[in-house]
Structures are given as structure tokens and as C-alpha cells.
Design a protein around this motif. Structure first.
Motif, PDB file in Angstrom:
ATOM      1  N   SER A 150       0.808  -1.224   0.000  1.00  0.00           N
ATOM      2  CA  SER A 150       0.000   0.000   0.000  1.00  0.00           C
ATOM      3  C   SER A 150       0.840   1.273   0.000  1.00  0.00           C
ATOM      4  O   SER A 150       0.523   2.240   0.692  1.00  0.00           O
ATOM      5  N   ALA A 151       1.943   1.261  -0.767  1.00  0.00           N
ATOM      6  CA  ALA A 151       2.797   2.448  -0.855  1.00  0.00           C
ATOM      7  C   ALA A 151       2.071   3.564  -1.588  1.00  0.00           C
ATOM      8  O   ALA A 151       1.304   3.320  -2.519  1.00  0.00           O
ATOM      9  N   ASN A 152       2.298   4.804  -1.155  1.00  0.00           N
ATOM     10  CA  ASN A 152       1.695   5.941  -1.845  1.00  0.00           C
ATOM     11  C   ASN A 152       2.145   5.965  -3.306  1.00  0.00           C
ATOM     12  O   ASN A 152       3.330   5.726  -3.588  1.00  0.00           O
ATOM     13  N   PRO A 153       1.241   6.273  -4.220  1.00  0.00           N
ATOM     14  CA  PRO A 153       1.609   6.290  -5.644  1.00  0.00           C
ATOM     15  C   PRO A 153       2.323   7.581  -6.030  1.00  0.00           C
ATOM     16  O   PRO A 153       1.980   8.240  -7.002  1.00  0.00           O
ATOM     17  N   GLY A 160      11.476  -0.511   2.587  1.00  0.00           N
ATOM     18  CA  GLY A 160      10.496  -0.950   3.577  1.00  0.00           C
ATOM     19  C   GLY A 160       9.284  -1.592   2.915  1.00  0.00           C
ATOM     20  O   GLY A 160       8.796  -2.637   3.351  1.00  0.00           O
ATOM     21  N   GLY A 161       8.801  -0.976   1.831  1.00  0.00           N
ATOM     22  CA  GLY A 161       7.682  -1.559   1.090  1.00  0.00           C
ATOM     23  C   GLY A 161       8.057  -2.878   0.446  1.00  0.00           C
ATOM     24  O   GLY A 161       7.234  -3.788   0.325  1.00  0.00           O
ATOM     25  N   ARG A 184      -5.613 -10.782  -1.108  1.00  0.00           N
ATOM     26  CA  ARG A 184      -4.482  -9.851  -1.086  1.00  0.00           C
ATOM     27  C   ARG A 184      -4.985  -8.481  -1.536  1.00  0.00           C
ATOM     28  O   ARG A 184      -5.515  -8.347  -2.631  1.00  0.00           O
ATOM     29  N   GLU A 185      -4.767  -7.487  -0.708  1.00  0.00           N
ATOM     30  CA  GLU A 185      -5.326  -6.167  -1.022  1.00  0.00           C
ATOM     31  C   GLU A 185      -4.269  -5.077  -0.926  1.00  0.00           C
ATOM     32  O   GLU A 185      -3.461  -5.054   0.007  1.00  0.00           O
ATOM     33  N   TYR A 186      -4.327  -4.178  -1.906  1.00  0.00           N
ATOM     34  CA  TYR A 186      -3.433  -3.011  -1.958  1.00  0.00           C
ATOM     35  C   TYR A 186      -4.312  -1.775  -1.822  1.00  0.00           C
ATOM     36  O   TYR A 186      -5.233  -1.564  -2.608  1.00  0.00           O
ATOM     37  N   TYR A 187      -4.037  -0.960  -0.792  1.00  0.00           N
ATOM     38  CA  TYR A 187      -4.801   0.260  -0.553  1.00  0.00           C
ATOM     39  C   TYR A 187      -4.136   1.395  -1.318  1.00  0.00           C
ATOM     40  O   TYR A 187      -3.027   1.819  -0.994  1.00  0.00           O
ATOM     41  N   PHE A 188      -4.810   1.857  -2.337  1.00  0.00           N
ATOM     42  CA  PHE A 188      -4.271   2.844  -3.259  1.00  0.00           C
ATOM     43  C   PHE A 188      -4.575   4.244  -2.707  1.00  0.00           C
ATOM     44  O   PHE A 188      -5.692   4.738  -2.820  1.00  0.00           O
ATOM     45  N   ASN A 189      -3.564   4.873  -2.079  1.00  0.00           N
ATOM     46  CA  ASN A 189      -3.744   6.177  -1.428  1.00  0.00           C
ATOM     47  C   ASN A 189      -3.792   7.300  -2.459  1.00  0.00           C
ATOM     48  O   ASN A 189      -2.799   7.983  -2.706  1.00  0.00           O
ATOM     49  N   ASP A 190      -4.954   7.506  -3.043  1.00  0.00           N
ATOM     50  CA  ASP A 190      -5.086   8.542  -4.066  1.00  0.00           C
ATOM     51  C   ASP A 190      -5.986   9.681  -3.587  1.00  0.00           C
ATOM     52  O   ASP A 190      -6.639  10.359  -4.377  1.00  0.00           O
ATOM     53  N   HIS A 191      -6.028   9.888  -2.269  1.00  0.00           N
ATOM     54  CA  HIS A 191      -6.851  10.971  -1.711  1.00  0.00           C
ATOM     55  C   HIS A 191      -6.012  11.667  -0.646  1.00  0.00           C
ATOM     56  O   HIS A 191      -5.649  11.070   0.356  1.00  0.00           O
ATOM     57  N   GLY A 192      -5.689  12.935  -0.864  1.00  0.00           N
ATOM     58  CA  GLY A 192      -4.950  13.648   0.169  1.00  0.00           C
ATOM     59  C   GLY A 192      -3.858  14.537  -0.385  1.00  0.00           C
ATOM     60  O   GLY A 192      -3.631  14.638  -1.591  1.00  0.00           O
ATOM     61  N   THR A 193      -3.144  15.174   0.547  1.00  0.00           N
ATOM     62  CA  THR A 193      -2.167  16.200   0.176  1.00  0.00           C
ATOM     63  C   THR A 193      -0.938  15.634  -0.516  1.00  0.00           C
ATOM     64  O   THR A 193      -0.294  16.342  -1.299  1.00  0.00           O
ATOM     65  N   GLN A 194      -0.589  14.369  -0.251  1.00  0.00           N
ATOM     66  CA  GLN A 194       0.616  13.828  -0.881  1.00  0.00           C
ATOM     67  C   GLN A 194       0.458  13.741  -2.391  1.00  0.00           C
ATOM     68  O   GLN A 194       1.436  13.898  -3.136  1.00  0.00           O
TER      69      GLN A 194
END
Length: 575
Positions: A150-153, A160-161, A184-194
Motif C-alpha cells: 500500500s505504498a503511496n503512488p 520498507g515496502g 491480497r489487497e493493496y490500498y491505493f492512497n489517491d486521496h490527500g495532500t501527498q
């Protein structure tokens, strides 16, 4: 006493299976104990369950093949002294086929020795079970959602990832080997300031400007910016150039991440987009639900989660005073989404900087009226690359960050995965690049893979010498009693422990147990290889022992292959 157990110890197990694994011997000891209660030889205190017996290898092999302390564990529960309990169990264990002797030591230790034929049956059993050896159904019917990496894109997967990719995929395989249905699930962090910082960094690169102070650097930023321009040549002249670079840049970066993971042998069943929780109203609907429950309380204009009830250092804001959702609101909605999709257990694998999330995620479960035990959080520690004792900084694309591609390019997928999986995630580890590129027994992955390759070479040589597992009619050429060399006893013991190692790796979420056991098995095999021949020496004739030892050789090959597969590491036939 466990209700409904009345069969004799002999009825519990086939003729030889008590020698196959420690679990099955433990079951035989437990059956003897239960039979003694059923026969009135022992009387259990009302309402008290007797524990399941456990066996282990004694430190001094002169004391027997296996030992158990069950007589001492149950003595008070049945109102007898330990040696009296042990004496009753000795009489029953002596009737179990394959048991040669049972001795009482000290206050009530039971030391169990098998005859060679009983112990040797394991070799044939493993070969016949093949890939199924070491699997079980203890988790059958359980759906586990395992979220890892679930690394930030916003950049390539760092070291570490990469560790989580290796450990997470191995854990998924191990849980599956115990019967679980693993998602197996990958959380795709596509919401937020990053993501905003990432988009600004791409836009700055495309304009030939320096990266924003809070942005991202590295060669990969300029590469993706160029790729965005290749797809959208007029991006810089559009009404909202940052949005163009945001949408296309994230898609390109995530495509690279998925490709890197696939080449690393890791693929996911679900790629879940964080943004979807907000876009389709899941977060807002959940917040309305929580406001009307007692899961939150209102104070200082904000709505708070009672996370201190679950070990957090402070309660967390879920709805800020301006009415907007705090970050944890998404976590709660995401957990609910997983449960709605059928997950019985949600395991989150997070980095060392996420310790605070353990209590928060359990509180999130409780806020929904769910059991906090439906959440497990595994925290992984740091990984460092070293060469000759010095830290290595070798990334070509991401500045000072070492990426998955860097590690794979340096040592290969097998060595990378094995080295990252053979340590407990609780520990910081130093990966020695010089060691992992050596083709010597100092290199753990080489040591195990070479053992597998050696078993294949022995099988090829056996075929050339006329040694086979079956005769011309296809009947097994196997006499377990011939496997009576001390090295064979050690090797059979290591083989027999494999299923319990896999079960424990699943129970404790520790894939490194499998890796370490494979190293022990490889060592036992190499020592056996030096002491026992599968093929005749010189012009000698083929004897029954040679055929039988080929079964043992091939059993080792099967177990090494099974274990390496659980780690996502190849089992080469030649090295």
C-alpha cells in the motif's frame, strides 16, 4: 475431558501416521490421555478440560525421539501425582503401532522412541502427498483480508515496502496453506495532500523548474513528467495543468508500481482506491450513522472516537469542527467496506511509523459494533542495505531512497525475497549485498536452493545407476526399516517437523519460521548426503537400501520445494 471422545488410541490413527508429524504424535498422546479418563484410570475434575498434549525434540537425543510434559501438566487436573499419570500413559502409548519404547524421566517426563520402520514411513508418505504435504485445514472457512505494501503512488516502492511485499505475499501463501481464503489487497492512497505535492512536482519538472519545497525529487519525477507530456502534449497550456499531471501522473506511477510488484512475484486480488470512499459517499454515510450512535462523543465543536478505550494515547477526532472528515474517518469506512465484502479477519501490515494505528483501527472496529479482534496490525521495522559494514545508497532514480528495483538488480528476486522474509518483522535488519551475491553456503538462499538442486542431481544419478522408487510393475521399492542410520533419523525428524512449522508460521504470522526451518532441513540433508549413499559405490550392486534412500532423497526435495514456494522463491534443479 473433551465431550464425545471414547475411541481407543489405536482407533484414532492409521498404522503409521503417528510418526509423520509431531501433531499426529501429539494427537496420539492426547487420545491415550482421553482414553485413560474414559476407562476410569484417571478422573478429571468436573468442568475442567484437559489440555492437548504437545511433543518436542529432546535436547539430548539419547533420551528418545520425542518428549512430552503432559503428565505434569494434567496431574492436578486429575488429582494424581505426575509419575502416576505418566505410568498410566506409558501402558497405553506402548500399544501405539510404531512406538518402540516409552520411558519416564524425572518428575514425569515421557520420552518416546520409535522403531526405524515407523520413523521411516514418513519418507514414502511425503512423496505420495507431494505438494499437499505441510498443508492443513485449520483456517478453512475463514476469509482473511490481508492488506500489505500500500505504498503511496508518489514514487517507486522503497526498501520498507519491498520487505512488506516479500513478507506479505509469503504470509498470504502460508495462510492459504492452512485452508484460509486469503484476499491480497493493496490500498491505493489517491486521496490527500501527498497526491497534490506529487502533481506539483511533476508540473514543476515539466516547466523546467525546481521541485517545490514540500515536493518530490529524483529522476523518476522527470521521467513521469516527460511521459505525461508525451500523452498530453498540450498539458502545460490546458486550463488546469496540475490536474492533468495529477490524473495521468498517478496512473503512470501506479502502473510502474504494479509492474515492479509483478516482477517481484507479488500480485494483488484487489487494488482499492481510497478516493472511492469519498466519491461514492461511503464516508459521509458512515459519519451520519456514527453521529447517532454512542461510538463517538461531541466536544469542542468536533466529534471524537473513543480510541483510548483500546490503548490509544488520546481520543481521535473523526469529524473536525469545520464539519469535514478527519483522516481516521476513511479508515473506519475502509474497515467497514472490507467487512461488507466478507472478510472475517482484516490484517494490516504497516511500517514502523504506524504504531499508533493499532489502537485506532481496533477502535474503528468497535465503533461499528464489531469485535476489535477482527483487526490485526503487524508492524514492520526498518531495513538497511550494507556492503562491508557500510550503508549503501545506490538508487539511480529516487535520490537517496533505495527501491525494489535497486535491490532486485543487485541480488535478484530470489535472494531479495528470501533475505527479507527470513527475519522476524519485529527486528531491524541489515541486508549484506556482498553476502547475497555469493554462491556459497554462507548465503542462506543459496544454501537452501543448492540442497534442492542436489536432491535433483542425486535423483538423476540414481536413474542412471538403475536405482528407482518402483519396480517394473510399478510397485514401491521401499523398506522403511532400512532407514536406520543416525543421519537418517535426524533428517526424518526435520521432515516431520515441517507441517508444524508451517502451522506455527500461520498462527503467529511469522513466515521467517519457514525459512529458518528450510535452512535446518538443508543442513540435515547435506550431512545425510555425506554419510549415506543412494547409488552403489564403484561396481557395487543395487541393494534395497538404495531404492529406499531414493524415497528419502525425493521426500527432502518435495519439502524443500513446498517450503520455497511458500516464500515465493524458486526451487532450481541445477545450480
Amino acid at each position: 475431558m473433551r465431550a464425545g471422545v471414547r475411541e481407543s488410541a489405536r482407533a484414532h490413527l492409521p498404522r503409521y501416521t503417528v510418526t509423520v508429524t509431531p501433531e499426529e504424535l501429539s494427537s496420539a498422546v492426547s487420545a491415550c490421555l482421553q482414553d485413560a479418563v474414559a476407562a476410569g484410570e484417571l478422573t478429571a475434575v468436573d468442568g475442567v478440560d484437559l489440555p492437548e498434549a504437545k511433543v518436542e525434540r529432546p535436547k539430548n537425543r539419547d533420551h528418545g525421539d520425542w518428549a512430552t510434559t503432559v503428565a505434569m501438566q494434567v496431574a492436578k487436573k486429575v488429582g494424581r501425582n505426575p509419575r502416576e499419570v505418566a505410568e498410566i500413559l506409558v501402558r497405553r502409548l506402548a500399544e501405539v503401532p510404531g512406538v518402540k519404547t516409552v520411558d519416564i524421566a524425572g518428575p514425569g517426563f515421557l520420552n518416546i522412541t520409535f522403531d526405524a520402520a515407523a520413523a521411516g514411513e514418513l519418507a514414502q508418505s511425503i512423496v505420495e502427498q507431494g505438494a499437499a504435504f505441510g498443508t492443513a485445514q485449520g483456517l478453512a472457512g475463514t476469509t482473511i483480508n490481508l492488506e500489505f505494501v500500500s505504498a503511496n503512488p508518489t514514487g517507486p516502492i522503497h526498501l520498507g515496502g519491498t520487505r512488506w511485499a516479500a513478507v506479505g505475499d509469503s504470509l498470504a501463501r502460508i495462510l492459504g496453506a492452512q485452508g484460509a481464503d486469503v484476499v491480497r489487497e493493496y490500498y491505493f492512497n489517491d486521496h490527500g495532500t501527498q497526491i497534490d505535492r506529487f502533481a506539483r512536482s511533476l508540473l514543476a519538472s515539466a516547466r523546467g523548474e525546481a521541485a517545490p519545497e514540500d515536493g518530490y525529487g529524483g529522476q523518476y519525477i522527470s521521467e513521469i513528467a516527460d511521459d505525461v507530456l508525451a500523452q498530453h502534449p498540450d498539458a502545460l497550456e490546458s486550463d488546469d495543468p496540475q490536474e492533468v499531471f495529477r490524473a495521468t501522473g498517478v496512473e503512470l506511477m501506479f502502473s510502474q508500481i504494479k509492474s515492479s510488484l509483478h516482477e517481484f512475484g507479488v500480485d494483488f486480488d484487489v487494488y482499492f482506491h481510497e478516493n472511492s470512499l469519498f466519491e461514492d459517499g461511503q464516508v459521509e454515510t458512515l459519519l451520519d450513522q456514527l453521529r447517532s450512535s454512542d461510538a463517538l462523543y461531541f466536544e469542542d465543536g468536533a466529534w471524537w472516537l473513543r480510541s483510548t478505550d483500546h490503548g490509544d494515547d488520546k481520543d481521535r477526532v473523526v469529524i473536525k469542527s469545520d464539519g469535514n472528515a478527519a483522516y481516521i474517518a476513511g479508515d473506519i469506512a475502509y474497515f467497514k467496506n472490507k467487512r461488507d465484502r466478507g472478510a472475517d479477519l482484516c490484517i494490516y501490515m504497516l511500517g514502523a511509523d504506524h504504531h499508533g494505528y493499532v489502537a485506532r483501527l481496533k477502535a474503528a472496529a468497535a465503533a461499528l459494533g464489531d469485535s476489535p479482534d477482527a483487526v490485526e496490525v503487524l508492524i514492520g521495522q526498518m531495513v538497511n542495505l550494507v556492503r562491508d559494514g557500510e550503508a549503501v545508497r545506490m538508487s539511480k532514480r529516487a535520490g537517496t531512497v533505495v527501491t525494489m528495483e535497486d535491490l532486485v538488480e543487485a541480488v535478484g528476486v530470489d535472494a531479495a525475497r528470501y533475505s527479507l522474509t527470513r527475519y522476524s518483522v519485529d527486528s531491524n535488519i541489515d541486508i549484506d549485498l556482498a553476502l547475497l551475491t555469493k554462491r556459497s553456503n554462507e548465503n542462506p538462499v543459496f544454501y537452501v536452493q543448492y540442497a534442492h538442486a542436489r536432491t535433483c542431481a542425486v535423483a538423476r544419478n540414481a536413474e542412471a545407476a538403475g536405482v528407482s522408487r518402483t519396480d517394473a510393475d510399478g510397485e514401491p521399492q521401499f523398506d522403511a526399516a532400512l532407514l536406520d542410520h543416525p543421519r537418517e533419523a535426524d533428517l526424518l525428524a526435520a521432515l516431520g517437523q515441517y507441517p508444524s512449522v508451517v502451522a506455527q508460521a500461520a498462527q503467529f504470522r511469522e513466515p521467517h519460521r519457514v525459512a529458518r526451518h528450510l535452512e535446518a532441513l538443508a543442513g540435515a540433508y547435506h550431512r545425510w548426503y555425506d554419510a549415506c549413499r543412494v547409488t552403489p559405490q564403484g561396481e557395487g550392486s543395487v541393494e534395497p537400501v538404495h531404492h529406499t534412500r531414493l524415497w528419502l532423497n525425493d521426500a527432502v526435495r518435495q519439502v524443500l520445494a513446498n517450503g520455497l514456494d511458500l516464500l515465493g522463491v524458486s526451487a532450481p534443479e541445477r545450480m
